[in-house]
Write an enzyme that holds these catalytic residues in place. Sequence first.
Site, mmCIF file in Angstrom:
data_model
loop_
_atom_site.group_PDB
_atom_site.id
_atom_site.type_symbol
_atom_site.label_atom_id
_atom_site.label_comp_id
_atom_site.label_asym_id
_atom_site.label_seq_id
_atom_site.Cartn_x
_atom_site.Cartn_y
_atom_site.Cartn_z
ATOM 1 N N LEU A 44 -3.174 -5.688 -4.661
ATOM 2 C CA LEU A 44 -3.891 -4.415 -4.653
ATOM 3 C C LEU A 44 -4.857 -4.303 -3.484
ATOM 4 O O LEU A 44 -5.457 -5.284 -3.053
ATOM 5 C CB LEU A 44 -4.664 -4.248 -5.972
ATOM 6 C CG LEU A 44 -3.844 -4.334 -7.258
ATOM 7 C CD1 LEU A 44 -4.750 -4.079 -8.450
ATOM 8 C CD2 LEU A 44 -2.673 -3.363 -7.258
ATOM 9 N N GLY A 47 -6.363 1.517 -1.547
ATOM 10 C CA GLY A 47 -5.515 2.633 -1.951
ATOM 11 C C GLY A 47 -5.202 2.596 -3.434
ATOM 12 O O GLY A 47 -5.314 3.611 -4.140
ATOM 13 N N HIS A 48 -4.811 1.424 -3.936
ATOM 14 C CA HIS A 48 -4.568 1.275 -5.369
ATOM 15 C C HIS A 48 -5.856 1.503 -6.164
ATOM 16 O O HIS A 48 -5.848 2.142 -7.220
ATOM 17 C CB HIS A 48 -4.037 -0.127 -5.686
ATOM 18 C CG HIS A 48 -2.744 -0.468 -5.016
ATOM 19 N ND1 HIS A 48 -2.650 -1.429 -4.048
ATOM 20 C CD2 HIS A 48 -1.494 0.030 -5.179
ATOM 21 C CE1 HIS A 48 -1.393 -1.531 -3.646
ATOM 22 N NE2 HIS A 48 -0.674 -0.654 -4.319
ATOM 23 N N VAL A 187 -4.968 6.545 1.721
ATOM 24 C CA VAL A 187 -6.221 5.870 2.063
ATOM 25 C C VAL A 187 -5.974 5.033 3.315
ATOM 26 O O VAL A 187 -4.985 4.287 3.393
ATOM 27 C CB VAL A 187 -6.723 4.992 0.911
ATOM 28 C CG1 VAL A 187 -8.001 4.260 1.305
ATOM 29 C CG2 VAL A 187 -6.955 5.840 -0.333
#
Length: 300
Positions: A44, A47-48, A187
């Site tokens: 991760l 963005g996640h 992102v």
Amino acid sequence: MTASLTAAPAIVRTIAELRMQIKDYRRQAGEHASVGLVPTMGYLHEGHASLLRRSAADNGLTVLSIFVNPLQFGPNEDFDRYPRDEARDLAVAADAGADIVFMPSVGEMYPRPAATRVTVSGVSERLCGASRPGHFDGVGVVVTKLFNIVQPDKAYFGMKDAQQVAVIERMAGDLNQPVDIVPCPIVREADGLALSSRNVYLSETERSEALVLSATLARVPEWIAADATAERLKAAVTAGIAASPLADIDYVDVLTFPDMQPPQADLKLSDSRERLLVAVAVRFGRTRLIDNILIPAAEA
């Protein structure tokens, strides 16, 4: 159970336990129950985390799934070396507000070889669908399984893979899957590089060269304003990316979104009444990166 920035999420590895925990939450929350799902393959990044924070803000329960799905990898792709770091992922999940982290094994998700494929014709056949045959069939299977297992009210997907968003939106609509698909913005790092789990593969030089993707896509509105057609825009984007000596271009394309069809050949894109997706896939060394920019429809 509600999202917390400090409480460690529950770690669940079986479908039966996950269903039990979600059932308990819905029974306790009653008519106010709302479940959000963030499907990932792990490793991760911010963005996640942004998807998790959005789900935690929208829902009483947020389920993060971490599963490197073998069905969406081709025989010569990076399934075996795809980055994995469970401890790191759990720390990000806790900070971003996940309530449950579902981390099944391949055997749990596919106790026998999957004979079913979920194919979304038309939407899935260009871009990554053309260069990675069978990829979106595998995505369709695993996302459908997750929707069936979790039965979320909302599911969150990043627009870095805009074609995946289009495929899942169409699939959910065609199959009357009772879930709202929530697309979320790309992102980027401060220098413009779109966040990706695969960025870890890049050498320092490759990462520097990869900035050509965001820098070139940033010029797309300028080229459209200069009355570019789709072919002229593709040529301009291709030339911009090819200025990097390390860039090995897989594709550059301009499609309507979310139908993923070519716009009219002689149309000035500044006159388009449809949203347009300019999408690229480029290899830097062994690392394949995707990026895109979405252009709103012209005002009538």
